[in-house]
Write a protein that holds these residues in place. Structure first.
Motif, short mmCIF file in Angstrom:
data_model
loop_
_atom_site.label_atom_id
_atom_site.label_comp_id
_atom_site.label_asym_id
_atom_site.label_seq_id
_atom_site.Cartn_x
_atom_site.Cartn_y
_atom_site.Cartn_z
N TYR A 9 0.81 -1.23 0.00
CA TYR A 9 0.00 0.00 0.00
C TYR A 9 0.84 1.28 0.00
N LEU A 10 1.80 1.36 0.95
CA LEU A 10 2.57 2.61 1.06
C LEU A 10 3.46 2.83 -0.16
N TRP A 11 3.96 1.73 -0.75
CA TRP A 11 4.78 1.85 -1.96
C TRP A 11 3.94 2.36 -3.13
N VAL A 12 2.74 1.81 -3.24
CA VAL A 12 1.87 2.23 -4.33
C VAL A 12 1.52 3.71 -4.14
N LYS A 13 1.24 4.10 -2.89
CA LYS A 13 0.89 5.50 -2.63
C LYS A 13 2.08 6.42 -2.92
N ALA A 14 3.29 5.97 -2.52
CA ALA A 14 4.49 6.79 -2.77
C ALA A 14 4.64 7.01 -4.28
N PHE A 15 4.50 5.93 -5.09
CA PHE A 15 4.69 6.09 -6.54
C PHE A 15 3.53 6.86 -7.18
N HIS A 16 2.34 6.74 -6.57
CA HIS A 16 1.21 7.56 -7.03
C HIS A 16 1.60 9.04 -6.91
N ILE A 17 2.14 9.42 -5.75
CA ILE A 17 2.48 10.83 -5.52
C ILE A 17 3.66 11.26 -6.41
N ILE A 18 4.64 10.36 -6.59
CA ILE A 18 5.79 10.69 -7.44
C ILE A 18 5.32 11.01 -8.87
N PHE A 22 5.30 14.44 -11.41
CA PHE A 22 5.77 14.53 -12.81
C PHE A 22 4.64 15.04 -13.73
N TRP A 23 3.43 14.48 -13.51
CA TRP A 23 2.30 14.87 -14.38
C TRP A 23 2.01 16.37 -14.21
N MET A 24 1.98 16.83 -12.94
CA MET A 24 1.67 18.24 -12.69
C MET A 24 2.77 19.14 -13.26
N ALA A 25 4.04 18.69 -13.15
CA ALA A 25 5.14 19.50 -13.72
C ALA A 25 4.88 19.69 -15.22
N GLY A 26 4.50 18.61 -15.90
CA GLY A 26 4.20 18.69 -17.33
C GLY A 26 3.01 19.59 -17.61
N LEU A 27 2.00 19.50 -16.73
CA LEU A 27 0.79 20.31 -16.95
C LEU A 27 1.02 21.79 -16.62
N PHE A 28 2.04 22.07 -15.81
CA PHE A 28 2.39 23.49 -15.58
C PHE A 28 3.19 24.03 -16.77
N LEU A 29 4.02 23.15 -17.35
CA LEU A 29 4.91 23.60 -18.44
C LEU A 29 4.20 23.75 -19.78
N LEU A 30 3.43 22.70 -20.17
CA LEU A 30 2.88 22.69 -21.54
C LEU A 30 2.08 23.95 -21.88
N ILE A 60 7.11 12.92 -20.61
CA ILE A 60 6.60 13.22 -19.26
C ILE A 60 5.09 13.08 -19.17
N LEU A 61 4.38 13.88 -19.98
CA LEU A 61 2.93 14.00 -19.76
C LEU A 61 2.16 12.69 -19.91
N SER A 62 2.30 12.03 -21.06
CA SER A 62 1.47 10.83 -21.29
C SER A 62 1.84 9.70 -20.34
N PRO A 63 3.15 9.32 -20.20
CA PRO A 63 3.45 8.22 -19.28
C PRO A 63 3.02 8.53 -17.85
N SER A 64 3.24 9.77 -17.38
CA SER A 64 2.89 10.08 -15.98
C SER A 64 1.39 10.00 -15.77
N MET A 65 0.62 10.53 -16.73
CA MET A 65 -0.83 10.50 -16.54
C MET A 65 -1.32 9.06 -16.45
N ILE A 66 -0.81 8.20 -17.32
CA ILE A 66 -1.24 6.79 -17.32
C ILE A 66 -0.90 6.15 -15.98
N LEU A 67 0.32 6.39 -15.49
CA LEU A 67 0.74 5.76 -14.22
C LEU A 67 -0.05 6.31 -13.04
#
Ligand code: HEM
Length: 150
Positions: A9-18, A22-30, A60-67
């Motif tokens: 659970y905690l690993w999945v949550k950690a990678f969810h946040i990671i 990345f997704w938000m960084a891409g959404l701020f940049l694009l 960045i954007l597509s892979p992060s959003m999918i994950l």
């Protein structure tokens, strides 16, 4: 399926946040790239912005959003969303906002492709205002996920 992630659970949550970061960084940049791209239409700089947008999307954007979605759905099953667990109003609201954010992602990618064809039709001031949507969405989504107010 409540609690099905067990010790993971905690690993999945950690990678969810990671991947959220990345997704938000891409959404701020694009959308900022879109402003520059539109200003550069008709000059050689426009081709450089088109390339930057393509790389940002693919790397960045597509892979992060999918994950983020895959890990988020795993977490949602873990808290019992699909078992009718009560007290998940925050998660329903969060999903609605995340769906809207995914729609925004699709719009930004679509506008980037339109600019690549030399067809920008949004007033510059309006385009700059649209830039603020991901920040606003992130504030609301994080409050819902962490505070769980309802
Ligand atoms: C794409 C669809 C998404 C789904 C299905 C989803 C679902 C979830 C679920 C079920 C949890 C676990 C909550 C818990 O175990 O208590 C969680 C945690 C979290 N999510 Fe998402 N999420 C998604 C996207 C996002 C986005 C876009 C953001 C931020 C902008 C975000 C930020 C967080 C944060 C910060 C946590 C940790 C909350 C905590 O443990 O205090 N999520 N998410």
């Amino acid at each position: 399926m409540t609690g099905w992630l067990g010790n993971a659970y905690l690993w999945v949550k950690a990678f969810h946040i990671i991947f959220v970061i990345f997704w938000m960084a891409g959404l701020f940049l694009l959308p900022r790239y879109l402003v520059h791209h539109q200003e550069a239409l008709g000059t050689p700089e426009a081709v450089a912005w088109e390339k930057r947008e393509g790389t940002l999307r693919r790397m960045i954007l597509s892979p992060s959003m999918i994950l983020v979605w895959l890990l988020g759905i795993a977490l949602a099953a873990n808290v019992g969303l699909f078992d009718g667990q009560p007290g998940l109003g925050w998660l329903h609201a969060k999903l609605l906002l995340v769906l809207a954010l995914s729609g925004y992602h699709g719009w930004a990618v679509g506008y980037s492709k339109k600019l690549a064809k030399g067809q920008g039709n949004i007033a510059p001031r309006r385009l700059r205002m649209l830039n603020e949507i991901p920040a606003l969405a992130a504030v609301l989504i994080v409050i819902l996920a962490v505070v769980k107010p309802f």
